[in-house]
Scaffold this motif. Structure first.
Motif, PDB file in Angstrom:
ATOM      1  N   PHE A  30      38.560  14.730  47.215  1.00  0.00           N
ATOM      2  CA  PHE A  30      37.341  13.942  47.400  1.00  0.00           C
ATOM      3  C   PHE A  30      36.170  14.574  46.667  1.00  0.00           C
ATOM      4  N   LEU A  31      35.261  13.700  46.250  1.00  0.00           N
ATOM      5  CA  LEU A  31      34.060  14.114  45.538  1.00  0.00           C
ATOM      6  C   LEU A  31      32.858  13.422  46.182  1.00  0.00           C
ATOM      7  N   GLY A  38      27.272  17.614  42.587  1.00  0.00           N
ATOM      8  CA  GLY A  38      28.504  17.301  43.286  1.00  0.00           C
ATOM      9  C   GLY A  38      29.061  18.385  44.183  1.00  0.00           C
ATOM     10  N   MET A  39      29.804  17.930  45.206  1.00  0.00           N
ATOM     11  CA  MET A  39      30.650  18.776  46.031  1.00  0.00           C
ATOM     12  C   MET A  39      32.070  18.229  45.952  1.00  0.00           C
ATOM     13  N   LEU A  40      33.014  19.076  45.606  1.00  0.00           N
ATOM     14  CA  LEU A  40      34.424  18.712  45.538  1.00  0.00           C
ATOM     15  C   LEU A  40      35.112  19.228  46.798  1.00  0.00           C
ATOM     16  N   TYR A  59      32.822  10.008  36.905  1.00  0.00           N
ATOM     17  CA  TYR A  59      31.769   9.804  37.887  1.00  0.00           C
ATOM     18  C   TYR A  59      30.579  10.747  37.741  1.00  0.00           C
ATOM     19  N   PHE A  60      30.795  11.925  37.191  1.00  0.00           N
ATOM     20  CA  PHE A  60      29.678  12.829  36.931  1.00  0.00           C
ATOM     21  C   PHE A  60      30.163  13.974  36.056  1.00  0.00           C
ATOM     22  N   LEU A  61      29.226  14.758  35.534  1.00  0.00           N
ATOM     23  CA  LEU A  61      29.582  15.870  34.668  1.00  0.00           C
ATOM     24  C   LEU A  61      30.057  17.051  35.517  1.00  0.00           C
ATOM     25  N   PRO A  62      31.301  17.525  35.321  1.00  0.00           N
ATOM     26  CA  PRO A  62      31.789  18.659  36.115  1.00  0.00           C
ATOM     27  C   PRO A  62      30.880  19.881  36.064  1.00  0.00           C
ATOM     28  N   LEU A  86      36.225  29.092  36.903  1.00  0.00           N
ATOM     29  CA  LEU A  86      36.208  29.402  35.470  1.00  0.00           C
ATOM     30  C   LEU A  86      35.359  28.422  34.678  1.00  0.00           C
ATOM     31  N   ILE A  87      35.414  27.142  35.010  1.00  0.00           N
ATOM     32  CA  ILE A  87      34.758  26.127  34.163  1.00  0.00           C
ATOM     33  C   ILE A  87      33.430  25.615  34.720  1.00  0.00           C
ATOM     34  N   THR A  88      33.062  26.044  35.938  1.00  0.00           N
ATOM     35  CA  THR A  88      31.786  25.607  36.525  1.00  0.00           C
ATOM     36  C   THR A  88      31.057  26.810  37.109  1.00  0.00           C
ATOM     37  N   ASP A  89      29.838  26.562  37.553  1.00  0.00           N
ATOM     38  CA  ASP A  89      29.070  27.590  38.266  1.00  0.00           C
ATOM     39  C   ASP A  89      29.123  27.377  39.773  1.00  0.00           C
ATOM     40  N   ALA A  90      30.051  26.553  40.234  1.00  0.00           N
ATOM     41  CA  ALA A  90      30.136  26.184  41.647  1.00  0.00           C
ATOM     42  C   ALA A  90      30.448  27.396  42.522  1.00  0.00           C
ATOM     43  N   LYS A  91      29.995  27.301  43.750  1.00  0.00           N
ATOM     44  CA  LYS A  91      30.370  28.269  44.775  1.00  0.00           C
ATOM     45  C   LYS A  91      31.408  27.628  45.693  1.00  0.00           C
TER      46      LYS A  91
END
Length: 265
Positions: A30-31, A38-40, A59-62, A86-91
């Motif tokens: 889910f996104l 975004g939150m995955l 739906y949006f830019l990762p 690796l591909i995002t700055d997400a926590k």
């Protein structure tokens, strides 16, 4: 396969179903997107990673992924953690109990400063100015288990709670109405799954008591079809509140020393 669950032009919820190839259990991802951030939720492992990444781009830019939420520690929940780091700055949001287990899915040092431990009481997570609620669902089925409630869409993303063992187009369906809910239970192994994976009726009742006070219009689990509408949600809660499972149904028959085939040792 992706399905938009909610979209008001600013805030969007998307479900991805049937992405698993091969022998792994089918799982939904889910996104939640709010104003482009975004939150995955429960992104899965290597069996879903490349398909999910491609689907999200619609739906949006990762690069605008702020959080990866893991309801608990299972491989079908968050084994792809390394790829997202690796591909995002997400926590990554995961129960405090599991923060030191998460690095086992990742390259050395990849999780440093990138993991937020969810406290036992849950927490509120801001996403581009909109609060999302991480609520406790301990022992349903994991120690340190959480769910996400989105107050805009009024969707409860319930993780393994509500799992029903259907796949393909059936996993994208929304079950509506109390009668349809009980009919779906009968064909989707819901009872058997929950009796085996949920820990006991006490926690079923505690969780249900908490959730009845929330404004929920849709329960969306990590496996199988979802449960849409207040009547459907009420039927789900009535069923789950009275469920005997886990410790309730264990007996001495479940704890016997195994005897080799063909007779006694």
């Amino acid at each position: 396969m992706s399905t938009v669950l909610y979209d008001n032009g600013i805030h969007k919820c998307v479900a991805f179903t049937d992405l698993v190839e091969g022998e792994g259990i089918q799982a939904n991802q889910f996104l939640i997107v709010n104003q482009g951030e975004g939150m995955l939720l429960d992104p899965g492992g290597n069996l879903t990673y490349k398909h999910l990444l491609a689907g999200m781009a619609e739906y949006f830019l990762p690069a605008h992924l702020d959080y990866v939420f893991a309801s608990h520690e299972d491989p079908d929940i968050v084994a792809s953690a390394n790829g997202w780091l690796l591909i995002t700055d997400a926590k990554i949001l995961i129960a405090q109990e599991w923060t030191r287990f998460l690095p086992h899915f990742c390259s050395k040092g990849m999780t440093a400063g990138r993991v937020i431990g969810i406290p036992a009481q849950g927490m509120v997570v801001p996403l581009a100015g909109q609060d999302l609620h991480v609520i406790p669902a301990h022992y349903l089925h994991a120690v340190g288990n959480f769910q996400v409630y989105d107050p805009v869409s009024k969707i409860l993303f319930s993780g393994d709670l509500g799992a029903n063992l259907v796949s393909g187009a059936d996993a994208a369906k929304a079950i509506e109405g109390a009668e349809a809910f009980h009919a779906h239970r009968a064909i989707s192994s819901m009872d058997a799954f929950h009796r085996r994976y949920m820990s006991g009726n006490k926690v079923c009742r505690l969780w249900t008591q908490m959730v009845r006070g929330m404004d929920i219009q849709w329960i969306v689990p990590q496996h199988g079809a979802s449960f849409k509408g207040r009547d459907t949600v009420a039927a789900f809660l009535d069923w789950f509140e009275g469920l005997e499972c886990g410790l309730d149904i264990l007996s001495e028959k479940d704890f016997q020393f195994p005897i080799p085939q063909g007779g006694a040792a």
